[in-house]
Design a protein around this motif. Structure first.
Motif, mmCIF file in Angstrom:
data_model
loop_
_atom_site.group_PDB
_atom_site.id
_atom_site.type_symbol
_atom_site.label_atom_id
_atom_site.label_comp_id
_atom_site.label_asym_id
_atom_site.label_seq_id
_atom_site.Cartn_x
_atom_site.Cartn_y
_atom_site.Cartn_z
ATOM 1 N N SER A 17 1.018 -1.150 0.011
ATOM 2 C CA SER A 17 -0.006 0.052 0.189
ATOM 3 C C SER A 17 0.746 1.314 -0.025
ATOM 4 O O SER A 17 1.887 1.251 0.592
ATOM 5 N N GLY A 18 0.513 2.331 -0.727
ATOM 6 C CA GLY A 18 1.142 3.469 -0.688
ATOM 7 C C GLY A 18 2.355 3.347 -1.926
ATOM 8 O O GLY A 18 2.531 2.556 -2.600
ATOM 9 N N ARG A 22 2.464 10.335 -7.449
ATOM 10 C CA ARG A 22 0.988 10.803 -7.289
ATOM 11 C C ARG A 22 0.663 10.704 -8.819
ATOM 12 O O ARG A 22 0.153 11.896 -8.996
ATOM 13 N N GLN A 33 -2.908 5.362 -3.641
ATOM 14 C CA GLN A 33 -3.048 6.590 -3.172
ATOM 15 C C GLN A 33 -4.069 6.756 -2.413
ATOM 16 O O GLN A 33 -4.163 7.972 -1.688
ATOM 17 N N ALA A 34 -5.010 5.857 -2.240
ATOM 18 C CA ALA A 34 -5.713 5.902 -1.001
ATOM 19 C C ALA A 34 -5.230 5.772 0.325
ATOM 20 O O ALA A 34 -3.997 5.436 0.372
ATOM 21 N N PRO A 35 -5.840 6.050 1.435
ATOM 22 C CA PRO A 35 -5.140 5.951 2.770
ATOM 23 C C PRO A 35 -4.851 4.579 2.813
ATOM 24 O O PRO A 35 -5.507 3.737 2.616
ATOM 25 N N ILE A 36 -3.541 4.461 3.312
ATOM 26 C CA ILE A 36 -2.806 3.271 3.311
ATOM 27 C C ILE A 36 -3.576 2.146 4.108
ATOM 28 O O ILE A 36 -3.778 1.192 3.406
ATOM 29 N N SER A 38 -6.733 1.810 4.249
ATOM 30 C CA SER A 38 -7.958 1.558 3.837
ATOM 31 C C SER A 38 -7.771 0.536 2.519
ATOM 32 O O SER A 38 -8.802 -0.050 1.969
ATOM 33 N N SER A 39 -6.346 0.453 2.149
ATOM 34 C CA SER A 39 -6.371 -0.627 0.901
ATOM 35 C C SER A 39 -5.394 -1.760 1.323
ATOM 36 O O SER A 39 -4.862 -2.262 0.260
#
Length: 212
Positions: A17-18, A22, A33-36, A38-39
């Motif tokens: 994640s992350g 960008r 790119q979503a909050p880490i 949450s993915s």
């Protein structure tokens, strides 16, 4: 993934994640790119090691493919310290945007077998506008040259499966944003005339690309 990586048993991809870019056109934006949290979910080094061993021993993948690993290299090394004594011996693929520090790559010498870096731009102006990386070109080119120094040109086995080397992934972006001709000339002249290049047929600009 590329046929030399996926072969007939698949490439054992682990998505982190992350991301340190960008890109407005990212296909994996839900992960990158979503909050880490949450993915994905947080795992220990031992849990990551167990996943690597599962990909090798249960799924019999051709390699362990670390996707967007640049910001979690210490954690990956900690996992390898656990996994290798337990029998992990597949080629390790470092699948990156090339926005890597030279120091990080130098610390990976002798650990990574196959580097799979993107070469996204030949223009810092475009890199800044579309990926938020105003110094992308110099970073990426320095990184790719270091990768080539470490592993050399692509080497495959008698089944056509990659065992070691460099594969450059290049995304064709609309309006010559990627600077493809300049980038490909640079690869041949400065990296290797035998450099392996992958242009992925399934890639298309998504996420916020329509805003540009």
């Amino acid at each position: 993934e590329e046929p030399v990586l996926s072969g007939h048993r698949g490439s054992g991809t682990i998505f982190f994640s992350g991301c340190n870019l960008r890109c407005c056109y990212c296909q994996n934006w839900q992960i990158s790119q979503a909050p880490i949290m949450s993915s994905g979910r947080e795992v220990t080094a031992m849990e990551l090691a167990e996943k690597m061993l599962y990909l090798q021993n249960e799924l019999e993948c051709h390699n362990i493919n670390l996707v967007t690993p640049s910001h979690v290299v210490p954690q990956i090394i900690a996992a390898l310290v656990e996994a290798i004594p337990q029998g992990l011996d597949l080629p390790l693929v470092y699948n990156t945007s090339s926005y890597d520090s030279l120091a990080t790559l130098q610390a990976l010498e002798g650990i990574v077998d196959i580097y799979l870096p993107d070469l996204r731009y030949a223009s810092d102006k475009h890199a800044s506008k579309y990926s938020g990386a105003p110094d992308y070109v110099s970073h990426a080119r320095t990184a790719i040259m270091e990768m080539q120094r470490q592993v050399g040109d692509l080497v495959v086995d008698n089944e056509g499966i990659a065992r070691r080397g460099l594969i450059i992934r290049h995304l064709i972006l609309p309006g010559d944003i990627a600077g493809s001709e300049e980038s490909l000339r640079w690869l041949v002249e400065k990296v290797s005339p035998n450099v392996a290049v992958s242009i992925m047929s399934q890639y298309y600009p998504s996420y916020k690309a329509g805003d540009f």
